[in-house]
Design an enzyme around this catalytic site. Sequence first.
Site, PDB file in Angstrom:
ATOM      1  CD  GLU A  79      37.228 -62.822  19.565  1.00 43.30           C
ATOM      2  OE1 GLU A  79      36.585 -63.285  18.617  1.00 43.30           O
ATOM      3  OE2 GLU A  79      38.170 -63.438  20.097  1.00 43.30           O
ATOM      4  CG  ASP A  82      53.102 -65.892  -1.575  1.00 43.61           C
ATOM      5  OD1 ASP A  82      54.118 -65.760  -0.860  1.00 43.61           O
ATOM      6  OD2 ASP A  82      52.951 -66.818  -2.400  1.00 43.61           O
ATOM      7  CG  ASP A  84      55.099 -69.604   0.634  1.00 44.19           C
ATOM      8  OD1 ASP A  84      54.322 -68.673   0.339  1.00 44.19           O
ATOM      9  OD2 ASP A  84      55.598 -69.739   1.767  1.00 44.19           O
ATOM     10  CG  ASP A 137      55.216 -63.476   2.478  1.00 50.23           C
ATOM     11  OD1 ASP A 137      55.257 -62.260   2.165  1.00 50.23           O
ATOM     12  OD2 ASP A 137      55.308 -64.401   1.629  1.00 50.23           O
ATOM     13  CG  ASP A 150      42.020 -64.937  20.258  1.00 51.54           C
ATOM     14  OD1 ASP A 150      41.390 -64.678  19.223  1.00 51.54           O
ATOM     15  OD2 ASP A 150      42.098 -66.094  20.740  1.00 51.54           O
ATOM     16  CG  HIS A 153      40.091 -63.521  11.635  1.00 53.08           C
ATOM     17  ND1 HIS A 153      39.913 -62.446  12.484  1.00 53.08           N
ATOM     18  CD2 HIS A 153      40.352 -64.581  12.438  1.00 53.08           C
ATOM     19  CE1 HIS A 153      40.070 -62.850  13.739  1.00 53.08           C
ATOM     20  NE2 HIS A 153      40.338 -64.133  13.732  1.00 53.08           N
ATOM     21  CG  ASP A 154      36.940 -65.234  13.911  1.00 56.43           C
ATOM     22  OD1 ASP A 154      37.707 -66.056  13.380  1.00 56.43           O
ATOM     23  OD2 ASP A 154      37.182 -64.680  14.999  1.00 56.43           O
ATOM     24  CG  ASP A 182      45.076 -61.416  17.224  1.00 54.52           C
ATOM     25  OD1 ASP A 182      44.576 -61.734  18.306  1.00 54.52           O
ATOM     26  OD2 ASP A 182      44.417 -61.313  16.172  1.00 54.52           O
ATOM     27  CG  ASN A 227      57.871 -66.749  -0.172  1.00 53.40           C
ATOM     28  OD1 ASN A 227      56.639 -66.779  -0.236  1.00 53.40           O
ATOM     29  ND2 ASN A 227      58.545 -67.348   0.783  1.00 53.40           N
TER      30      ASN A 227
HETATM   31  C1  GLC Z   1      39.110 -65.837  18.300  1.00 47.04           C
HETATM   32  C2  GLC Z   1      39.706 -65.682  16.930  1.00 47.04           C
HETATM   33  C3  GLC Z   1      39.429 -66.930  16.143  1.00 47.04           C
HETATM   34  C4  GLC Z   1      40.062 -68.096  16.852  1.00 47.04           C
HETATM   35  C5  GLC Z   1      39.639 -68.177  18.310  1.00 47.04           C
HETATM   36  C6  GLC Z   1      40.544 -69.069  19.084  1.00 47.04           C
HETATM   37  O1  GLC Z   1      37.739 -65.920  18.260  1.00 47.04           O
HETATM   38  O2  GLC Z   1      39.227 -64.536  16.322  1.00 47.04           O
HETATM   39  O3  GLC Z   1      39.872 -66.843  14.832  1.00 47.04           O
HETATM   40  O4  GLC Z   1      39.720 -69.284  16.213  1.00 47.04           O
HETATM   41  O5  GLC Z   1      39.669 -66.926  18.948  1.00 47.04           O
HETATM   42  O6  GLC Z   1      41.815 -68.470  19.244  1.00 47.04           O
HETATM   43 CA    CA Z   2      54.814 -66.545   1.183  1.00 49.21          CA
END
Ligand code: GLC
Ligand code: CA
Length: 558
Positions: A257, A22, A26, A30, A203, A328-329, A99, A24
């Site tokens: 994916e 981050d 908040d 970013d 995605d 991230h999942d 993405d 700034n």
């Molecule tokens: C993919 C992403 C996930 C998202 C889902 C819907 O699985 O990796 O984070 O919630 O698609 O877009």
């Molecule tokens: Ca920020």
Amino acid sequence: MKRTRWYKDAFIYQIYPRSFCDSNGDGIGDLRGIISKLDYLKELGVTAVWLSPCYKSPNDDNGYDISDYRDIMDEFGTLEDWEEMVEGMHKRGIKLIMDLVVNHTSDEHYWFQEARKSKDNPYRDYYIWSKGKGKNGKKPPNNWTSRFGGSAWEYCEETDEYYLHLFTKKQPDLNWKNPKVRQEVHDIVKYWLDKGCDGFRCDVITYIAKEDGLPDGRWNIALRGDEHFNNHPTIHSYLHALNKEVLSNYDCMTVGEGPGMNVENAIKYTSEENEELDTVFTFEHMNTDTYFQLIPRKFKLSRLKKVFAKYQHGLRNKGWNSLYFENHDQPRCLPRFVGDYGPYRKQAAKMLAVALYMQQGTPYIYQGQEIGMTNYPWKSLDEFQDVMVKYVMGVINKIAPFLKGYVFKVMKWRARDNARTPMQWNDEENAGFTTGKPWLPVNPNYKEINVADAMKDEDSIFHFYKKLIRFRLGNKIIIHGTFRQMYEKSNDIYCYERSYEGQRLMVICNFKNKEVGFKLPAEVVYDSAELVLHNYDYDRKLEDMKLRPYEAMVFLLK
Ligand code: GLC
Ligand code: CA
């Protein structure tokens, strides 16, 4: 345009922008935060970044619900920041993969705002609408479920019809049967490639094509409808057109994916003759400690190895896979695949890297993995921010509220927020992620696990990753070599040989937190064995083999 297929010899780093840095105060990561860390990425040695969505979005699913594909989310910065970021990456020899979320948009996207107004709106057919069933039409059109739980249909009063959403109700599915939608996607892809982006992570791309007539799915406890929209045969013509008309004009890459992907499908998508996607993310190895990627089951190394070997052999000369343990999942891979590591955190993390990244495929690191970040010590269900937990809880509260305690136990371990806590940069307040209040709490272990300390410590996981990345890049044996596994049945050791033009790598990994005996299979003969990668600090001969806890080594055999 000649496609160099650079992704075969890349090392990709995933940034989840909200949690990276981050700039700034908040409390939200970013683009300027990313810009400030480009030297760090360069030092680590990665050659590309996959950036999770940074487009305009109301953030129902943290950017995976896009309301404007051509602009940057206010919280993340501006298009100018984006340009500066790409320039900074390219200057350092790092490519950028964006993405591409085109199975669905946000319900706040202009197209959907229009579409919902009336049945004859020009954007109506951008989405998937259907009349309700039952006496008064008050039942959803079919039994498909959202991947997060509950019906995949939402009623829309304006036109007395339902729209399909395979994720949250703020993520309406696009209608890919409509050529206008496909053209829009082509234009978006072209827009970003022309601006200098080098590829896309697509995605849930395997969901985009749906069966005509939207038939009911067969019974399944949670996820219904899959057989009518996952890997539907018509998808291949859509992807081929995207490739021919847009992607093939650039030296770019795509990675799709693919939940529910198998070897056969992976080949269809990624074989070079088919001209669809370049690579895929498969999920089977993520089920080696879960059922349906959700319900915990005891991790079994032999199960993991079986999946690895299946793809190493199955895709050889036919397609191209990705190598990942985290994103991230997913929860963090420590201790997920190594059990209780006790004092051996560093060795365990390094061993996992060796086990994974000496295989064939494009390697990915998820932010924080390179310093061994771990899951967060959640205390209650209310602490989770992820919309997925909210959906799951919605269903549980309705049908089985007594399961709440169990669900918390599962989420503690499984929730996606585990990977989304802020990146731990140093041992100062908020781990140096922000000067404000972080949107998701920082893991309290940041005093011990952080980038600044890891960079100072020559023996750190970070330095090992650095070494491993340098060893892997340009290494023909790893990129192109054959794969042969030994001791398939062992639940202690992962051992495989890679071989290319007379040169071989022997990879030996102990997945146990204790000493394990090892004997080189008699059929492995060699003149010389040079230890090229090792997570312990002493010399090793290939002959004497009592493996230390989580010991991992790579020998170059001649
Ligand atoms: C993919 C992403 C996930 C998202 C889902 C819907 O699985 O990796 O984070 O919630 O698609 O877009
Ligand atoms: Ca920020």
